[in-house]
Design a protein around this motif. Structure first.
Motif, PDB file in Angstrom:
ATOM      1  N   TYR A   1      11.052  14.814  -7.571  1.00  0.00           N
ATOM      2  CA  TYR A   1       9.995  14.964  -8.564  1.00  0.00           C
ATOM      3  C   TYR A   1       8.840  15.761  -7.954  1.00  0.00           C
ATOM      4  CZ  TYR A   1      12.579  11.064 -10.567  1.00  0.00           C
ATOM      5  OH  TYR A   1      13.573  10.252 -11.065  1.00  0.00           O
ATOM      6  N   PRO A   2       8.953  17.090  -7.930  1.00  0.00           N
ATOM      7  CA  PRO A   2       7.885  17.901  -7.327  1.00  0.00           C
ATOM      8  C   PRO A   2       6.558  17.684  -8.058  1.00  0.00           C
ATOM      9  CG  PRO A   2       9.841  19.231  -7.764  1.00  0.00           C
ATOM     10  CD  PRO A   2      10.060  17.906  -8.398  1.00  0.00           C
ATOM     11  N   GLY A   3       5.523  17.484  -7.299  1.00  0.00           N
ATOM     12  CA  GLY A   3       4.198  17.264  -7.872  1.00  0.00           C
ATOM     13  C   GLY A   3       3.950  15.843  -8.339  1.00  0.00           C
ATOM     14  N   ALA A   4       4.851  14.927  -8.031  1.00  0.00           N
ATOM     15  CA  ALA A   4       4.685  13.531  -8.453  1.00  0.00           C
ATOM     16  C   ALA A   4       3.619  12.856  -7.617  1.00  0.00           C
ATOM     17  CB  ALA A   4       6.000  12.779  -8.321  1.00  0.00           C
ATOM     18  N   LYS A   5       2.841  12.013  -8.287  1.00  0.00           N
ATOM     19  CA  LYS A   5       1.804  11.248  -7.604  1.00  0.00           C
ATOM     20  C   LYS A   5       2.221   9.786  -7.600  1.00  0.00           C
ATOM     21  CE  LYS A   5      -3.040  10.025  -7.735  1.00  0.00           C
ATOM     22  NZ  LYS A   5      -4.256   9.988  -8.541  1.00  0.00           N
ATOM     23  N   LEU A   6       2.216   9.180  -6.423  1.00  0.00           N
ATOM     24  CA  LEU A   6       2.592   7.776  -6.274  1.00  0.00           C
ATOM     25  C   LEU A   6       1.404   6.915  -6.685  1.00  0.00           C
ATOM     26  CD1 LEU A   6       4.641   5.657  -5.321  1.00  0.00           C
ATOM     27  CD2 LEU A   6       3.744   5.943  -3.020  1.00  0.00           C
ATOM     28  N   GLU A   7       1.565   6.193  -7.801  1.00  0.00           N
ATOM     29  CA  GLU A   7       0.485   5.343  -8.316  1.00  0.00           C
ATOM     30  C   GLU A   7       0.492   3.977  -7.625  1.00  0.00           C
ATOM     31  OE1 GLU A   7      -1.816   6.313 -10.516  1.00  0.00           O
ATOM     32  OE2 GLU A   7      -0.913   8.296 -10.732  1.00  0.00           O
ATOM     33  N   LYS A   8       1.667   3.305  -7.653  1.00  0.00           N
ATOM     34  CA  LYS A   8       1.807   1.984  -7.038  1.00  0.00           C
ATOM     35  C   LYS A   8       3.172   1.888  -6.387  1.00  0.00           C
ATOM     36  CE  LYS A   8      -1.086  -0.708 -10.161  1.00  0.00           C
ATOM     37  NZ  LYS A   8      -1.127  -1.853 -11.081  1.00  0.00           N
TER      38      LYS A   8
ATOM     39  N   ALA B   1       0.840  -1.192   0.000  1.00  0.00           N
ATOM     40  CA  ALA B   1       0.000   0.000   0.000  1.00  0.00           C
ATOM     41  C   ALA B   1       0.879   1.247   0.000  1.00  0.00           C
ATOM     42  CB  ALA B   1      -0.911  -0.001   1.223  1.00  0.00           C
ATOM     43  N   ALA B   2       0.365   2.319  -0.578  1.00  0.00           N
ATOM     44  CA  ALA B   2       1.122   3.571  -0.638  1.00  0.00           C
ATOM     45  C   ALA B   2       1.388   4.102   0.767  1.00  0.00           C
ATOM     46  CB  ALA B   2       0.371   4.593  -1.468  1.00  0.00           C
ATOM     47  N   ASP B   3       0.524   3.771   1.713  1.00  0.00           N
ATOM     48  CA  ASP B   3       0.719   4.214   3.095  1.00  0.00           C
ATOM     49  C   ASP B   3       1.890   3.489   3.764  1.00  0.00           C
ATOM     50  OD1 ASP B   3      -1.477   5.801   2.715  1.00  0.00           O
ATOM     51  OD2 ASP B   3      -2.881   4.386   3.643  1.00  0.00           O
ATOM     52  N   ALA B   4       2.270   2.317   3.253  1.00  0.00           N
ATOM     53  CA  ALA B   4       3.355   1.535   3.842  1.00  0.00           C
ATOM     54  C   ALA B   4       4.739   2.039   3.420  1.00  0.00           C
ATOM     55  CB  ALA B   4       3.204   0.065   3.450  1.00  0.00           C
ATOM     56  N   VAL B   5       4.787   2.962   2.471  1.00  0.00           N
ATOM     57  CA  VAL B   5       6.066   3.511   2.019  1.00  0.00           C
ATOM     58  C   VAL B   5       6.591   4.446   3.100  1.00  0.00           C
ATOM     59  CG1 VAL B   5       7.194   4.914   0.246  1.00  0.00           C
ATOM     60  CG2 VAL B   5       5.387   3.307  -0.394  1.00  0.00           C
TER      61      VAL B   5
ATOM     62  N   ASN C   1      10.778  -5.391  -2.251  1.00  0.00           N
ATOM     63  CA  ASN C   1      11.412  -6.708  -2.348  1.00  0.00           C
ATOM     64  C   ASN C   1      12.033  -7.068  -1.000  1.00  0.00           C
ATOM     65  OD1 ASN C   1      13.820  -5.284  -2.204  1.00  0.00           O
ATOM     66  ND2 ASN C   1      14.493  -5.774  -4.262  1.00  0.00           N
ATOM     67  N   GLU C   2      12.671  -8.240  -0.929  1.00  0.00           N
ATOM     68  CA  GLU C   2      13.219  -8.700   0.355  1.00  0.00           C
ATOM     69  C   GLU C   2      14.441  -7.912   0.796  1.00  0.00           C
ATOM     70  OE1 GLU C   2      14.722 -11.321  -2.936  1.00  0.00           O
ATOM     71  OE2 GLU C   2      12.714 -11.131  -2.147  1.00  0.00           O
ATOM     72  N   LYS C   3      15.052  -7.131  -0.107  1.00  0.00           N
ATOM     73  CA  LYS C   3      16.189  -6.288   0.259  1.00  0.00           C
ATOM     74  C   LYS C   3      15.736  -4.928   0.787  1.00  0.00           C
ATOM     75  CE  LYS C   3      19.289  -8.029  -3.325  1.00  0.00           C
ATOM     76  NZ  LYS C   3      20.068  -7.596  -4.493  1.00  0.00           N
ATOM     77  N   LYS C   4      14.452  -4.744   0.964  1.00  0.00           N
ATOM     78  CA  LYS C   4      13.865  -3.467   1.412  1.00  0.00           C
ATOM     79  C   LYS C   4      14.112  -2.360   0.381  1.00  0.00           C
ATOM     80  CE  LYS C   4      12.737  -4.796   5.683  1.00  0.00           C
ATOM     81  NZ  LYS C   4      11.446  -4.816   6.251  1.00  0.00           N
ATOM     82  N   GLU C   5      14.028  -2.721  -0.889  1.00  0.00           N
ATOM     83  CA  GLU C   5      14.129  -1.753  -1.970  1.00  0.00           C
ATOM     84  C   GLU C   5      12.728  -1.539  -2.538  1.00  0.00           C
ATOM     85  OE1 GLU C   5      18.600  -2.949  -3.503  1.00  0.00           O
ATOM     86  OE2 GLU C   5      16.873  -3.783  -4.529  1.00  0.00           O
ATOM     87  N   TYR C   6      12.432  -0.293  -2.844  1.00  0.00           N
ATOM     88  CA  TYR C   6      11.108   0.054  -3.318  1.00  0.00           C
ATOM     89  C   TYR C   6      11.121   0.335  -4.807  1.00  0.00           C
ATOM     90  CZ  TYR C   6       9.421   0.384   1.438  1.00  0.00           C
ATOM     91  OH  TYR C   6       9.059   0.088   2.722  1.00  0.00           O
TER      92      TYR C   6
ATOM     93  N   ALA D   1      10.765   8.723   4.552  1.00  0.00           N
ATOM     94  CA  ALA D   1      12.009   9.127   3.891  1.00  0.00           C
ATOM     95  C   ALA D   1      11.910   8.947   2.380  1.00  0.00           C
ATOM     96  CB  ALA D   1      13.184   8.319   4.437  1.00  0.00           C
ATOM     97  N   VAL D   2      11.252   7.884   1.957  1.00  0.00           N
ATOM     98  CA  VAL D   2      11.084   7.628   0.526  1.00  0.00           C
ATOM     99  C   VAL D   2      10.121   8.645  -0.073  1.00  0.00           C
ATOM    100  CG1 VAL D   2      10.314   5.942  -1.187  1.00  0.00           C
ATOM    101  CG2 VAL D   2      11.621   5.183   0.790  1.00  0.00           C
ATOM    102  N   LYS D   3       9.032   8.940   0.628  1.00  0.00           N
ATOM    103  CA  LYS D   3       8.056   9.925   0.138  1.00  0.00           C
ATOM    104  C   LYS D   3       8.680  11.317   0.051  1.00  0.00           C
ATOM    105  CE  LYS D   3       3.926   7.577   1.821  1.00  0.00           C
ATOM    106  NZ  LYS D   3       2.774   7.643   2.742  1.00  0.00           N
TER     107      LYS D   3
END
Length: 98
Positions: A58-65, A42-46, A69-74, A49-51
């Motif tokens: 990317y100012p004004g970017a909308k997170l779609e999905k 879910a976008a709320d689980a990000v 992974n298991e390395k904690k990479e998004y 720091a990543v947000k």
């Protein structure tokens, strides 16, 4: 006349010696990068720091999905205006080049 024929034979003989093609061994190396499997989150689980890094880069970017992974990479699928892109980040908001 003998010298002309002899010169032609010698000339053709030396040209044919250099025309031999030496066998070339082709050692082909194939590199395969195995990418870790990402699972959708879910976008709320990000993490915040990543947000924050996303809005800074990317100012004004909308997170779609968002995917993790298991390395904690998004893996983030974003849209900025009418353009869509996929970017990769670690858990601390550092951008990864994949």
């Amino acid at each position: 006349m003998k010298k002309l024929i002899l010169s032609a034979v010698v000339l053709l003989g030396t040209m044919s010696i250099q025309a031999n093609v030496l066998p070339v061994s082709e050692n082909t190396k194939t590199a395969v990068n195995v990418q870790s499997e990402y699972t959708e989150v879910a976008a709320d689980a990000v993490p915040a720091a990543v947000k924050t890094a996303l809005q800074t880069a990317y100012p004004g970017a909308k997170l779609e999905k968002a995917f993790l992974n298991e390395k904690k990479e998004y893996k983030l699928e974003i849209s900025v205006g009418d353009q869509k892109a996929t970017v990769y980040s670690d858990v601390n908001g550092n951008w990864l080049k994949i």
